[in-house]
Motif scaffolding. Sequence first.
Motif, PDB file in Angstrom:
ATOM      1  N   GLU A  82       0.805  -1.215   0.000  1.00 58.36           N
ATOM      2  CA  GLU A  82       0.000   0.000   0.000  1.00 58.36           C
ATOM      3  C   GLU A  82       0.845   1.275   0.000  1.00 58.36           C
ATOM      4  O   GLU A  82       0.367   2.322  -0.411  1.00 58.36           O
ATOM      5  N   ALA A  83       2.083   1.173   0.465  1.00 60.99           N
ATOM      6  CA  ALA A  83       2.892   2.383   0.573  1.00 60.99           C
ATOM      7  C   ALA A  83       3.260   2.907  -0.810  1.00 60.99           C
ATOM      8  O   ALA A  83       3.341   2.146  -1.760  1.00 60.99           O
ATOM      9  N   PRO A  84       3.470   4.229  -0.921  1.00 62.59           N
ATOM     10  CA  PRO A  84       3.988   4.742  -2.192  1.00 62.59           C
ATOM     11  C   PRO A  84       5.399   4.213  -2.429  1.00 62.59           C
ATOM     12  O   PRO A  84       6.082   3.807  -1.481  1.00 62.59           O
ATOM     13  N   THR A  85       5.831   4.233  -3.676  1.00 62.34           N
ATOM     14  CA  THR A  85       7.086   3.579  -4.063  1.00 62.34           C
ATOM     15  C   THR A  85       8.252   3.946  -3.162  1.00 62.34           C
ATOM     16  O   THR A  85       8.943   3.074  -2.632  1.00 62.34           O
ATOM     17  N   ALA A  86       8.447   5.255  -2.970  1.00 55.91           N
ATOM     18  CA  ALA A  86       9.625   5.685  -2.218  1.00 55.91           C
ATOM     19  C   ALA A  86       9.582   5.163  -0.797  1.00 55.91           C
ATOM     20  O   ALA A  86      10.602   4.784  -0.221  1.00 55.91           O
ATOM     21  N   VAL A  87       8.393   5.118  -0.237  1.00 57.01           N
ATOM     22  CA  VAL A  87       8.274   4.655   1.141  1.00 57.01           C
ATOM     23  C   VAL A  87       8.522   3.150   1.211  1.00 57.01           C
ATOM     24  O   VAL A  87       9.112   2.651   2.174  1.00 57.01           O
TER      25      VAL A  87
END
Lengths: 812, 573
Positions: B309-314
């Motif tokens: 679920e996290a955005p890519t960078a995270v």
Amino acid sequence: MNEAAYITGSLGFQLAQLGMWIPLCPIIACFLIFFCQVILPKNIRDSFVYQTLMKTTSILGIGFSGIIATWIFYHFWTHQLPVVNGSQVAQTLLFSTETIHKSWFNIGAHEIQVGILLDNMSAAVVFMVAWVAFLIQIYSWGYMKGEKHIVRYYCFHSLFAASMLGMVLSDNFLTFLISWELMGLCSYLLIGFFWLKKSAINAQKKAFLVTRIGDLGFFLGVFVLMGIWLQTGQPITFRFDDFAKLIHEYGINTASFSEIVQYSRQFSNGIPMYLLTAAALLFFMGTIGKSAQFPLHIWLPDAMEGPTPVSALIHAATMVAAGVYLVARTYFVFDPLGTGFSPALLVVALIGAFTAFMAATIGVTQYDIKRVLAYSTISQLGYMVMALGVGAMGAAVFHMTTHAYFKALLFLGSGAVIYGCHHVQDMRYMGGLRKYMPLTFVVFGAGTLALMGFPGTAGFFSKDMIFEHAFGAAYVDHPELWIVFILGITGAVLTCFYMTRMIFMVFFGKNRRELIPESERHGYSIEEMTPKESPAVMTVPLIILAVFALFFGWPVKYGYSDMFNSSLYVEHHFGGGEQTAVVINESKPALAQGGQRVTGTTMDRGELAHGHAAADIHGSADVDKLHDTAHSGSHSAHPSWIIIPQLLALLAVLSGIAAGYWVFFREDGRKMKDSWKRQYPKLYDIVYNKYYCDEYIQRYIVEKLLVFNMFLRAVDMYVIDGFVNAVASVTVFFTRVTRWFDQGIIDGIVNGVAAVIDSISRGIKYMQSGYVQNYYLIIVFCVLSYMIIQGHTTLFNIKAVILLIKAQFGAM
Amino acid sequence: MDNVNAQKQDELKDTQFSEGAVKLISYVISAILLGVVYVLWLHPIVANWGTNVSINNMLSKIVFIPLVGMFSILLLHRNDGRAIKIVSVIYCLIPFLLTLYLIPFFDGGLQEGMHFDENIKWIRITDPPSPSPGEDSVLVMNMNYHIGVDGFSFPLLILTGLLGLIACIGSWGIKKRIKEYFAWYLLLYVAMLGTFVSLNYVLFYIFWELMLVPMYFLIGIWGGPRKEYAAMKFFLYTFFGSIFLLVGILFMYFVAGQHDFDMLLIQKYLQGNVPVVIGRWIWLATFLGFAIKLPLFPFHTWLPDAHVEAPTAVSVILAGVLLKMGAYGMVRITFPNFPEATHYFIPLMVALAVVNIVYGACVAMAQDDLKRLVAYSSIGHMGFILLGFASMNQMGYTGAMMQVLIHGFISGALFLLVGVIYDRAHTRDINGFGGLMKYMRVYAIIMYICCMANLGLPGLAGFWGEFMSLLGAFGSTLMYNGVNMMRVAVVISVFGILITAAYMLWMIQRMFLGEPNEKWKNLTDIDWREQVTLWPLVVLIIVFGIRPDLLINLFSGTVTGFLDFMNMFSSGG
């Protein structure tokens, strides 16, 4: 031991330092091409000039390696190693080793080194690999013409050759492993070169994974060996020569497993044999995977999905040879006693012989020209492994080398046939090609003769050497090896049979191109499908290979047959001869660091395997004998029985060819074959379908694993995560309950009390009316109530009531 | 009506004007802040370039410079996305460069103790609070601002710097609430850097918990469809572990009895003073806290959800840095404080490691979502770290540390790659792709290299971690009924490697090979900004594959000292 002498090269650098460049040249070419491929835009990448430049780079890279390898080969072949003052070592160093080490990284206080190991065997093998790879790259120029991604092909090709060369020259397990796996990667990339084809991408994945199963065994083998090493308490190393030295120094404890379970940690009675056997068998798992031995041979026929030159590269020079080379390189583990026989070697021999036989039977039934060759490769690899198993390491590596020449020739020849037939591979649609492509016919015929082991060809000498050793081992002291010998001879008969069949179906009879179904014509009409001869860029490599396939055996047989023995192994088991080895330049021991180490030894390995003088050989031979063996070859002192296996092998070749001729060229023989086919359809089916190995593995391993994975995924989703979510839900539910308790009960009590007080006080407020009468009434009511509560006696006591009333009125 | 419109337009003009003014002013303030940072903190380094003076207070600078960046971002206008991104990249770059600058001053931990340490009086409570001169006072509690690095934390600090920078560049595509995103991101960066340098339990715990808050918002606001669930799960799961960690810390504090929260001091006083049983319980409590972070089976299920679920960078940060904190915590806190208990619990660690390796690989193979596959692959790879830790020898710890660092590069690159395809195709279903090699050539090349590294191909960096930790485990002894269980564990774990190879290759086949799917013919190849984030990682993967010594030298000294210390307590094993 054997710190005989340290010498530096007359050229101002060391041979091993030069050897380093053998793998480096193609790998530099590979990186260069890769870099260009990544950074350059599409229009440049598609340009003719760029592609030619890249192809040339790749070919030059491998060509340089070939030149260096030849130079090194020459020095080992003539036993001449360059020394100081320009003088040469006398022709007495039958086995020499040259190494160069550099520090790589440290594990704690232990330094792990990386280096190059040059000995007879590696010099011979790099020579073969470099030139075969070179010829295949030249050939590819013509064969892959018009292919859009040709540069990618050459990039992988260079990396492939570089890994093989690096593996052969490795002096330690780590670089060996790295090159070994890189080869797996390259075969993966090249088999799937036509990545639009479903069958190709399945084949590439299969090749990688099946060989990887074997590699895990290899990993574990290294671990076992390291375990032994660590228990001796010596500093960590991965070098082959250190391990060989260790085994030699500590000796072998051959007591059974149960006797030495409680062994002392320092191996005071020697290293337990069972540990070494375990390590050896684990290494052999790697060989089974890489060299396509039963039961992991299944990847190799599928690997035919790659372009034909890739098949040639994989089957001849690189991938499959690696497995055999692994056993040869770690032979000190397989045969720690130096007797040419051990439990591990027995397993090796049996699997090799069985593979040789089984693959030959399958080869008889196949129709795809490349598949027949693929099964013949498996079969020939079986011979090599068998040779290793009967203690004939030199013969195995020799056969590996000759096989590389003739199998590269056959594959490239089949490529020429396929090219000429417009990419038809099924032999049922060929026939009569000797008229259309005579040159290909001749070279292909030469390769076939070599593969059959026809007397005089290279294959004859190497195969003969294997049979001699197998026979000798079985005859002299290990009767259980008879089965190995018999399977081997039967396989040889079958080999000749299916190769005759192939030659007949492809080159003789009537051309059957009109039978080609529409779907396989690639848009050509029957007229356009007329077979044609290949261009010179393809035929010249074929001719060179044919020369090697026909004549390579002679100089080895009558020149220097120990060229293919690992000096590393021989030196540690049969050397022991500081006294007898020729010591040159004793005044130069200070060059130890990074210098060459030349060791002399005096043992004729071939003689040993014949069962002679195994016991008394340690350090007993002398310089004269060394000279003898060096000049007259290893077969100077053969026992009388040596003629039997030679005759049997010859008989096998001739009977196989005769049978093939009768069955395929003669009308009555063909009828006989067809009636057999009808009579035993089941047997034929089983063999034609490769004994259903693939199907069994698919059904019982792959599918079961996938089901298991789905099961675990469900466990993860529903059990573990379900538990977590259930905990969350329960917590939420519990908090709801507490909220209800809090709001309904606790707060309810608080509010309830408030409400009760509120309603009571709302009721009571009417009492505060300010009228005296009301107050009086209330007082009366209260007094009456009091009296009622106090008891009925008071209530009905009339006297008291009157008194009360009196008092009231009195007050008024 | 006209009047109202005119008024509105006036207002609009006003706001436009004021927006421009605000931007201008914010630029000036940012520049001034940067200037202040330079003059106060960076100029001493430049002025004393290369000398020992220049590294004074270096770790504090590394940790807190991004915090200045966060305030600088808060001052910028929220519509000014480009300025925000540039500022955050600058403030991610400076700490990374500073960590690189420290490398020549670091000897790999050969010299005992902490390097670059700063020990400043922070909180000191005495009874009476402020004694007059001559009066006796009793120390109630002392906390120093004590930071420093050794061979375990310094490589991780560099890794954090690198991945933080790369993930920051990788966040360029964020479109929603840019200002908050980067502010939270820089706070996360501070917390991560701080966790690795803290040498005081309270400081450590503050940074450790501080990490959760930005992470919670980063997942919960900028995440995928189930972001709230994932963020909540991540937060609560980790917090659950932290509670045990806190209990462990308090226990250690009281058992040590020094009225001081200093890690090194407590470690020194715990030896021999802690009853065996209590030591084991505290060991378990802290281990649980770190095991959830690592994560170990069966506490791993927060990871796939959070990663997906996290955005890519995270995701990059999660896989690259946060998981490593579990491993770091073990070698910093759990193991050295209770060496006896560590030896006692080796069987537990081995069992968990083997389960992680095989289970992670098997479940990864059954995934259809690319990001989930990579997430489960991370779980599998964490098993090798624990196996290396359990081996208690130099080879195993070298392998485990290699795995810690290398997995940061590999999984970081893999998550970036997943982000690339998700940005374009808006799906991650592996079966839905096919023949992508035709449309996304450079992407396929990078993906191939990363996948090969992930499956442990020798010659690429991923090999060393797996090989050395397995070899180390094989070389150690754990006898049970006459069978060396370590070797059994290694034999089982090896199948994990095989299955890893199987699912990586299968994934490549399904996504990149075969007949191209016409549906994806409009996908563009990877652009230059994505290449900037990916190629450094790819190059490092290749370089460390050939030259593992570059990494090993960073921590080998500390590992040797650590093991010498730990093995004094082994009971004849």
